[in-house]
Motif scaffolding. Structure first.
Motif, PDB file in Angstrom:
ATOM      1  N   UNK A 242       2.040   3.282   6.085  1.00 51.35           N
ATOM      2  CA  UNK A 242       2.117   3.112   7.540  1.00 51.35           C
ATOM      3  C   UNK A 242       0.888   2.378   8.052  1.00 51.35           C
ATOM      4  N   UNK A 243      -0.281   2.737   7.510  1.00 50.42           N
ATOM      5  CA  UNK A 243      -1.510   2.062   7.922  1.00 50.42           C
ATOM      6  C   UNK A 243      -1.468   0.583   7.558  1.00 50.42           C
ATOM      7  N   UNK A 244      -0.931   0.259   6.387  1.00 49.46           N
ATOM      8  CA  UNK A 244      -0.825  -1.147   5.990  1.00 49.46           C
ATOM      9  C   UNK A 244       0.127  -1.902   6.912  1.00 49.46           C
ATOM     10  N   UNK A 245       1.205  -1.260   7.309  1.00 47.21           N
ATOM     11  CA  UNK A 245       2.163  -1.913   8.201  1.00 47.21           C
ATOM     12  C   UNK A 245       1.580  -2.128   9.595  1.00 47.21           C
ATOM     13  N   UNK A 246       0.754  -1.186  10.056  1.00 45.71           N
ATOM     14  CA  UNK A 246       0.175  -1.292  11.394  1.00 45.71           C
ATOM     15  C   UNK A 246      -1.036  -2.220  11.438  1.00 45.71           C
ATOM     16  N   UNK A 247      -1.788  -2.294  10.339  1.00 41.39           N
ATOM     17  CA  UNK A 247      -3.017  -3.072  10.335  1.00 41.39           C
ATOM     18  C   UNK A 247      -4.200  -2.236  10.797  1.00 41.39           C
ATOM     19  N   UNK A 463     -11.102   7.591   3.834  1.00 43.37           N
ATOM     20  CA  UNK A 463     -10.680   6.473   4.694  1.00 43.37           C
ATOM     21  C   UNK A 463      -9.804   5.468   3.942  1.00 43.37           C
ATOM     22  N   UNK A 464      -8.997   5.963   3.010  1.00 42.55           N
ATOM     23  CA  UNK A 464      -8.112   5.061   2.262  1.00 42.55           C
ATOM     24  C   UNK A 464      -7.179   4.289   3.183  1.00 42.55           C
ATOM     25  N   UNK A 465      -6.556   4.977   4.137  1.00 45.54           N
ATOM     26  CA  UNK A 465      -5.594   4.317   5.020  1.00 45.54           C
ATOM     27  C   UNK A 465      -6.246   3.186   5.794  1.00 45.54           C
ATOM     28  N   UNK A 466      -7.473   3.387   6.209  1.00 45.48           N
ATOM     29  CA  UNK A 466      -8.193   2.355   6.949  1.00 45.48           C
ATOM     30  C   UNK A 466      -8.377   1.094   6.108  1.00 45.48           C
ATOM     31  N   UNK A 467      -8.695   1.286   4.828  1.00 45.75           N
ATOM     32  CA  UNK A 467      -8.856   0.136   3.935  1.00 45.75           C
ATOM     33  C   UNK A 467      -7.526  -0.583   3.726  1.00 45.75           C
ATOM     34  N   UNK A 468      -6.448   0.166   3.583  1.00 54.04           N
ATOM     35  CA  UNK A 468      -5.147  -0.479   3.398  1.00 54.04           C
ATOM     36  C   UNK A 468      -4.757  -1.296   4.629  1.00 54.04           C
TER      37      UNK A 468
END
Length: 491
Positions: A242-247, A463-468
């Motif tokens: 989801x984080x990758x899709x949102x940016x 903070x993995x999602x933030x990096x993605x």
């Protein structure tokens, strides 16, 4: 196609899993003779699984995310029951795994179909994949150059199109270094995100982690979502996909080009970082040149000690199992183990204690910045054998060790020169491991010689999602480096 697109096409019936598996083996037949990325193939077993696979009744929400996709395990703690598992070493030649490892089970639960083993260096101790047991992995972009290590076989296989995704593990950069060398995406999760085994959720305080090398950001994000361990602080956190899709939201990003004494990135690696910093600034992030206030020589010496202790543990395990082939270990592995045995217990304890001091330095830095941007490697186009000392030098060093001790041996001019050369090549990737932080190699640049160059982004704990999100923004902004333009095996 990436693995996500393959799974979708299988679900839609565009082709069968057996056809996809046969195509993967055809790619291996075409490219592996010149790369040596795959060292074991389980054709009969993999084709049986593929023929048994059926997408019937699968829904988008209910199916495993990578159902039916071909996959490679790494010959390093990623066992499949009944198949070869040698840890890249002749000392374990012919050893067959009794049980499948936890990470293998989780990957298969996500739908992946293992078809073989990727090449790895002995015990995973080097930033190159060149073992005497399996031989060297050649870089898909140019034969004679290193594919990085220790997951060089996985990176070369993904870059050349043998499989869309392959397993790797990382204790000092072993996912990120080969990802940068071969031009694929490599993500290292933080401490405790991926279970190591039933017996030990973490290894070396979480420094050692499993994950995958991929051609796309979304594949890596979806896989981490599928296998990661949920933690209390994740209750309201978005998935990595989801984080990758949102940016990414606007971030405070620091970048560095210099590390320990004399360890400055070469022109290509420095330009990759600067160009990425400019792009991130154009995206709306706050970017400035800065880095954590680490005592680099002390920290690097401690990493060396800890890697020698890992080598000692590996050799001790071999001896404890009653192995008859200890002498089959490579000379430099035996030297590293001897150095590990020679390290006083007090010094080893101090090295572990000093992790806390480095963690404090990182936390102070992390209060000012969300992400740290650096080179993955300080040099491009590393030739095969660059870090392989002649056997006679290793034997002399082992003979001297009992007489002069580990500290004096490591201070000899010739040994210091080799250590300096190694740290110039991989100046900061181990920092993420020892601090338990997420980090990634993003293939954003191409060198003057037409080789891929990756940059590393490291973030705070959890903070993995933030990096993605950041990686996906860079992927969408494009163009990525040479790897995304065409297949390296067409060069």
């Amino acid at each position: 196609m990436d693995a996500t697109a393959m799974a979708q096409s299988l679900r839609q019936g565009d082709f069968s899993a057996a056809e996809l598996m046969a195509a993967a083996f055809a790619q291996i037949d075409a490219h592996n003779p010149r790369l040596n990325a795959v060292v074991a193939q389980w054709r009969e077993r993999a084709m049986h699984w593929a023929r048994q696979f059926s997408p019937t009744g699968m829904t988008l929400d209910g199916r495993p995310p990578f159902a039916g996709v071909p996959f490679l395990l790494k010959d390093m703690h990623q066992q499949l029951a009944g198949e070869l598992h040698c840890l890249g070493s002749a000392a374990w030649r012919g050893r067959v795994a009794k049980d499948s490892s936890v990470i293998t089970q989780r990957w298969m639960a996500a739908g992946l179909l293992p078809l073989g083993l990727s090449n790895a260096c002995e015990l995973g101790l080097k930033p190159q994949t060149e073992s005497r047991h399996w031989g060297a992995v050649h870089n898909p972009w140019r034969r004679g150059l290193s594919a990085g290590g220790s997951s060089g076989g996985a990176a070369a296989a993904v870059a050349s199109g043998m499989v869309p995704m392959a397993g790797g593990n990382d204790v000092g950069g072993s996912i990120r270094i080969p990802a940068a060398a071969c031009g694929v995406f490599g993500f290292k999760p933080g401490r405790g995100r991926v279970s190591w085994s039933h017996e030990a959720e973490e290894v070396w305080r979480g420094a050692a982690v499993h994950h995958v090398l991929t051609r796309s950001v979304r594949d890596s994000a979806a896989m981490l979502d599928a296998v990661r361990m949920r933690q209390a602080r994740d209750a309201d956190a978005p998935s990595c996909l989801t984080a990758a899709q949102r940016g990414a939201k606007p971030l405070r990003i620091a970048f560095s080009l210099a590390f320990g004494p004399g360890q400055v990135a070469d022109a290509d690696c420095a330009e990759a970082v600067r160009a990425t910093a400019r792009r991130l600034q154009d995206m709306g992030h706050l970017v400035e040149e800065a880095g954590p206030a680490l005592a680099w020589p002390d920290w690097q010496a401690q990493v060396e000690q800890l890697m020698c202790l890992i080598a000692r543990e590996g050799v001790s395990e071999l001896v404890a199992q009653g192995a008859k082939r200890v002498r089959s270990l490579e000379p430099d592995t035996r030297l590293a183990a001897a150095l590990g045995a020679a390290i006083p217990a007090r010094r080893a304890a101090e090295a572990v204690h000093d992790w806390h001091r480095h963690e404090k330095a990182w936390r102070r830095f992390n209060e000012r910045f969300d992400v740290w941007l650096t080179p993955v490697t300080g040099r491009t186009g590393l030739p095969l054998g660059a870090f392989s000392a002649p056997d006679w030098q290793v034997h002399v060093a082992r003979w001297l060790l009992p007489w002069i001790g580990a500290e004096r041996l490591l201070s000899l001019p010739s040994v210091k020169a080799r250590r300096h050369s190694l740290w110039c090549h991989v100046p900061c990737t181990p920092l993420a491991n020892w601090l338990g932080l997420p980090a990634m190699s993003v293939p954003v640049h191409t060198s003057a010689q037409g080789l891929p160059v990756g940059v590393q982004c490291m973030a705070g704990e959890g903070r993995e999602a933030e990096l993605f999100g950041l990686a996906a923004d860079l992927e969408r902004a494009g163009p990525w480096g040479a790897p995304m333009a065409h297949s390296p095996c067409q060069l």
